[in-house]
Design an enzyme around this catalytic site. Structure first.
Site, PDB file in Angstrom:
ATOM      1  N   ASN A   1       5.301  -1.013  12.127  1.00  0.00           N
ATOM      2  CA  ASN A   1       4.248  -1.458  11.217  1.00  0.00           C
ATOM      3  C   ASN A   1       4.818  -1.642   9.816  1.00  0.00           C
ATOM      4  OD1 ASN A   1       1.798  -2.038  10.021  1.00  0.00           O
ATOM      5  ND2 ASN A   1       0.861  -0.051  10.453  1.00  0.00           N
TER       6      ASN A   1
ATOM      7  N   THR B   1       3.852   4.623  15.227  1.00  0.00           N
ATOM      8  CA  THR B   1       3.486   3.347  14.584  1.00  0.00           C
ATOM      9  C   THR B   1       4.031   3.236  13.159  1.00  0.00           C
ATOM     10  OG1 THR B   1       1.346   4.080  13.696  1.00  0.00           O
ATOM     11  CG2 THR B   1       1.358   3.283  15.949  1.00  0.00           C
TER      12      THR B   1
ATOM     13  N   HIS C   1      -2.830  -9.140  12.644  1.00  0.00           N
ATOM     14  CA  HIS C   1      -2.229  -7.999  11.970  1.00  0.00           C
ATOM     15  C   HIS C   1      -1.807  -7.010  13.062  1.00  0.00           C
ATOM     16  CE1 HIS C   1      -1.463  -4.482   9.749  1.00  0.00           C
ATOM     17  NE2 HIS C   1      -2.564  -3.851  10.112  1.00  0.00           N
TER      18      HIS C   1
ATOM     19  N   LYS D   1      -5.452  -6.188  22.177  1.00  0.00           N
ATOM     20  CA  LYS D   1      -6.808  -5.692  22.470  1.00  0.00           C
ATOM     21  C   LYS D   1      -7.839  -6.623  21.846  1.00  0.00           C
ATOM     22  CE  LYS D   1      -5.821  -0.703  22.350  1.00  0.00           C
ATOM     23  NZ  LYS D   1      -6.587   0.231  23.128  1.00  0.00           N
TER      24      LYS D   1
ATOM     25  N   GLU E   1       0.846  -1.193   0.000  1.00  0.00           N
ATOM     26  CA  GLU E   1       0.000   0.000   0.000  1.00  0.00           C
ATOM     27  C   GLU E   1       0.888   1.252   0.000  1.00  0.00           C
ATOM     28  OE1 GLU E   1      -2.159   0.845   3.751  1.00  0.00           O
ATOM     29  OE2 GLU E   1      -1.458  -1.128   4.370  1.00  0.00           O
TER      30      GLU E   1
ATOM     31  N   SER F   1      -7.542  -1.882   6.367  1.00  0.00           N
ATOM     32  CA  SER F   1      -8.487  -0.778   6.514  1.00  0.00           C
ATOM     33  C   SER F   1      -9.224  -0.542   5.218  1.00  0.00           C
ATOM     34  CB  SER F   1      -7.744   0.498   6.910  1.00  0.00           C
ATOM     35  OG  SER F   1      -7.277   0.374   8.222  1.00  0.00           O
TER      36      SER F   1
ATOM     37  N   SER G   1     -10.546   3.456  13.768  1.00  0.00           N
ATOM     38  CA  SER G   1      -9.882   2.337  13.107  1.00  0.00           C
ATOM     39  C   SER G   1      -9.620   1.192  14.089  1.00  0.00           C
ATOM     40  CB  SER G   1      -8.615   2.870  12.436  1.00  0.00           C
ATOM     41  OG  SER G   1      -7.530   2.095  12.672  1.00  0.00           O
TER      42      SER G   1
ATOM     43  N   CYS H   1      -3.677  -3.166   4.516  1.00  0.00           N
ATOM     44  CA  CYS H   1      -2.823  -4.180   5.144  1.00  0.00           C
ATOM     45  C   CYS H   1      -3.310  -5.598   4.873  1.00  0.00           C
ATOM     46  CB  CYS H   1      -2.732  -3.921   6.643  1.00  0.00           C
ATOM     47  SG  CYS H   1      -2.093  -2.288   7.006  1.00  0.00           S
TER      48      CYS H   1
HETATM   49  N1  COA Z   1       2.043   4.843  30.334  1.00  0.00           N
HETATM   50  C1  COA Z   1       1.420   3.741  29.864  1.00  0.00           C
HETATM   51  N2  COA Z   1       0.384   3.800  28.965  1.00  0.00           N
HETATM   52  C2  COA Z   1       0.011   5.012  28.533  1.00  0.00           C
HETATM   53  C3  COA Z   1       0.622   6.188  28.972  1.00  0.00           C
HETATM   54  C4  COA Z   1       1.686   6.085  29.931  1.00  0.00           C
HETATM   55  N3  COA Z   1       2.332   7.148  30.398  1.00  0.00           N
HETATM   56  N4  COA Z   1       0.026   7.233  28.354  1.00  0.00           N
HETATM   57  C5  COA Z   1      -0.946   6.727  27.543  1.00  0.00           C
HETATM   58  N5  COA Z   1      -0.946   5.378  27.644  1.00  0.00           N
HETATM   59  C6  COA Z   1      -1.795   4.419  26.923  1.00  0.00           C
HETATM   60  C7  COA Z   1      -3.241   4.861  26.829  1.00  0.00           C
HETATM   61  O1  COA Z   1      -3.942   4.561  28.026  1.00  0.00           O
HETATM   62  C8  COA Z   1      -3.703   4.026  25.648  1.00  0.00           C
HETATM   63  O2  COA Z   1      -3.923   2.700  26.068  1.00  0.00           O
HETATM   64  P1  COA Z   1      -5.263   1.931  25.635  1.00  0.00           P
HETATM   65  O3  COA Z   1      -5.292   1.970  24.118  1.00  0.00           O
HETATM   66  O4  COA Z   1      -5.083   0.578  26.192  1.00  0.00           O
HETATM   67  O5  COA Z   1      -6.388   2.720  26.215  1.00  0.00           O
HETATM   68  C9  COA Z   1      -2.469   4.002  24.745  1.00  0.00           C
HETATM   69  O6  COA Z   1      -1.362   4.380  25.573  1.00  0.00           O
HETATM   70  C10 COA Z   1      -2.551   4.955  23.578  1.00  0.00           C
HETATM   71  O7  COA Z   1      -2.919   6.188  24.066  1.00  0.00           O
HETATM   72  P2  COA Z   1      -3.898   7.154  23.267  1.00  0.00           P
HETATM   73  O8  COA Z   1      -4.115   8.373  24.051  1.00  0.00           O
HETATM   74  O9  COA Z   1      -5.093   6.376  22.794  1.00  0.00           O
HETATM   75  O10 COA Z   1      -2.946   7.477  22.033  1.00  0.00           O
HETATM   76  P3  COA Z   1      -3.201   8.380  20.791  1.00  0.00           P
HETATM   77  O11 COA Z   1      -4.523   9.056  20.811  1.00  0.00           O
HETATM   78  O12 COA Z   1      -1.971   9.220  20.660  1.00  0.00           O
HETATM   79  O13 COA Z   1      -3.256   7.285  19.614  1.00  0.00           O
HETATM   80  C11 COA Z   1      -2.409   5.589  18.160  1.00  0.00           C
HETATM   81  C12 COA Z   1      -2.075   6.630  19.205  1.00  0.00           C
HETATM   82  C13 COA Z   1      -1.112   5.017  17.627  1.00  0.00           C
HETATM   83  C14 COA Z   1      -3.185   4.469  18.806  1.00  0.00           C
HETATM   84  C15 COA Z   1      -3.216   6.256  17.014  1.00  0.00           C
HETATM   85  O14 COA Z   1      -2.514   7.322  16.480  1.00  0.00           O
HETATM   86  C16 COA Z   1      -3.486   5.308  15.902  1.00  0.00           C
HETATM   87  O15 COA Z   1      -4.322   4.450  16.040  1.00  0.00           O
HETATM   88  N6  COA Z   1      -2.752   5.432  14.787  1.00  0.00           N
HETATM   89  C17 COA Z   1      -2.698   4.507  13.707  1.00  0.00           C
HETATM   90  C18 COA Z   1      -3.976   3.890  13.312  1.00  0.00           C
HETATM   91  C19 COA Z   1      -3.738   2.645  12.598  1.00  0.00           C
HETATM   92  O16 COA Z   1      -2.648   2.132  12.554  1.00  0.00           O
HETATM   93  N7  COA Z   1      -4.791   2.154  12.006  1.00  0.00           N
HETATM   94  C20 COA Z   1      -4.715   0.969  11.260  1.00  0.00           C
HETATM   95  C21 COA Z   1      -5.371  -0.092  12.012  1.00  0.00           C
HETATM   96  S1  COA Z   1      -5.147  -1.536  11.139  1.00  0.00           S
END
Ligand code: COA
Length: 389
Positions: free
Chosen positions: A275, A152, A233, A242, A79, A308, A201, A111
């Site tokens: 990734n 990621t 994946h 999760k 992709e 996706s 997502s 993916c």
């Molecule tokens: N210590 C430990 N864990 C912590 C933390 C700390 N200090 N601070 C935050 N976290 C945890 C959060 O609780 C959360 O955990 P959870 O998902 O179990 O609830 C995790 O870290 C991520 O935090 P979040 O605030 O949700 O991160 P974000 O809003 O910055 O999102 C991604 C980050 C990477 C998840 C998001 O940008 C994303 O999904 N990107 C890519 C999407 C993708 O790849 N899609 C394709 C799917 S196939």
């Protein structure tokens, strides 16, 4: 007829950043990256590395010792392809000196592409006894500097030779599928950086998994206990966990413990590479086979593929008697151990030095040439690929 993966190849560029350093540079608590998201390091691809050079490198390893005269199909799943028309697979075909009498093309569904290629290859081998197929899943995940998705990112390729009587894994004909037109992650043609609705997502990934797992369970009568390991994946390693946790309560405490331990083995390489989109599920497979010492021939693995947009597929695969000879324990540990760590400022410079999205010529920096193949530059709007000698 048993059909599946006879040989595997894995490649990732020999440069990486430490994600605790990236977190500090971005003003983020490092545990968020390493614990919350589940990534420790991230592969960095200089501009001389793209899906062609990485895919060719992985395929070179997968084809070692194979009878090339049997090869009838080459699929590049990606992709982050380099041309909207010509298949990157054709550059790979030339770099590897493969036979002219073959089907050669590129395919895409985010993916999910690697799995689409694997299933197409299995059907091809079933329809053409005696023939083999090469499936390459190669990608560079780019979200942009200081974006939510930056943690990621990653780069690498997995190549699989699909054949009758495979040495590693029989790919079983038991898939459960789910497809729906949703807008969770996409990349418009004008940019090399993906757009994602992160939370949405994640929710859709889990919903698609729950759907295909329920269909598979009903269709086959199998439960979690019938699977030695569950592979996912992995856009980031917390993601598969999760999904696994949504069904784990179906298993006994002993089976839960086993599946969680195998999950840990399956994410070791992703934690350090990041990734690789189409190849991420299969990077998890390589990691499991090389880091788990408790697997045995005859064990059934469950594999969840997600792309996706979106398509989900769950299927099983059975370990073959020769799998350990074909995939030695820790076989790719040196590939990771021998990489060079980059300072965050150096990574940012490399990130900015990408090939042009306009007609100008471009020269990749020779100081960053690495791996068996390189994209040396762009001349007259044509990409130049060659062996790195
Ligand atoms: N210590 C430990 N864990 C912590 C933390 C700390 N200090 N601070 C935050 N976290 C945890 C959060 O609780 C959360 O955990 P959870 O998902 O179990 O609830 C995790 O870290 C991520 O935090 P979040 O605030 O949700 O991160 P974000 O809003 O910055 O999102 C991604 C980050 C990477 C998840 C998001 O940008 C994303 O999904 N990107 C890519 C999407 C993708 O790849 N899609 C394709 C799917 S196939």
């Amino acid at each position: 007829m048993t059909i599946g993966i006879d040989q595997l190849g894995l490649y990732t560029p020999p440069f990486f950043i430490d994600l605790r350093e990236l977190a500090t540079a971005r003003g983020v608590e490092p545990d968020k990256y390493t614990i919350g998201i589940g990534q420790d390091q991230q592969a960095v691809a200089p501009s001389s590395q793209d899906v062609v050079t990485m895919g060719a490198a992985a395929a070179k390893e997968a084809l070692a010792g194979q009878d090339l005269s049997k090869l009838g199909l080459l699929i590049l799943a990606t992709e982050s392809g380099v041309d909207a028309s010509k298949a990157g697979a054709l550059y790979i075909h030339r770099l590897l000196g493969l036979p002219a009498s073959m089907r050669v093309f590129e395919l895409k569904e985010a993916c999910y592409g690697g799995t689409a290629g694997l299933m197409m290859a299995r059907d091809y081998v079933a329809a053409h006894p005696g023939k083999t197929a090469l499936v390459i899943a190669s990608d560079i995940a780019r979200y942009g500097l200081a974006t939510g998705g930056e943690v990621t990112q990653g780069a690498g390729a997995v190549a699989m030779v699909v054949a009758e009587a495979p040495r590693i894994l029989a790919v079983n004909d038991d898939s459960a599928l789910h497809a729906d037109d949703i807008q969770d992650f996409w990349r418009p043609m004008y940019t090399d950086q993906a757009l994602a609705r992160g939370k949405y997502s994640t929710e859709q990934y889990i919903a698609f998994f729950d759907e295909v797992w329920a269909t598979y369970r009903e269709k086959t009568g199998r439960t979690l206990a019938d699977h030695a390991a569950m592979l996912f994946h992995l856009p980031y390693t917390k993601m598969g966990l999760k999904a696994l946790k949504t069904v784990l309560a179906e298993a006994t405490p002993a089976a839960q413990e086993r599946l969680l331990a195998q999950y840990q083995a399956s994410i070791q390489y992703s934690r350090r590479i990041g990734n690789i989109y189409t190849g991420s599920l299969y990077l998890g497979l390589v990691s499991l086979l090389e880091n788990s010492e408790t697997l045995a021939a005859g064990d059934r693995l469950g594999l969840f593929s997600y792309g996706s947009g979106a398509v989900g597929e769950f299927f099983s695969a059975t370990l073959q008697p020769q799998f350990r000879q074909a995939v030695p324990l820790h076989g790719h540990a040196p590939l990771l151990a021998q990489r060079k760590q980059l300072a965050i400022a150096t990574y940012e410079q490399l990130f900015a030095d990408s090939w042009p999205n306009d007609p100008s010529d471009y020269q990749s920096e020779p100081a960053w040439f690495a791996g068996p193949f390189v994209m040396s530059g762009v001349t007259g709007q044509e990409r130049q690929y060659r062996a790195n000698d």
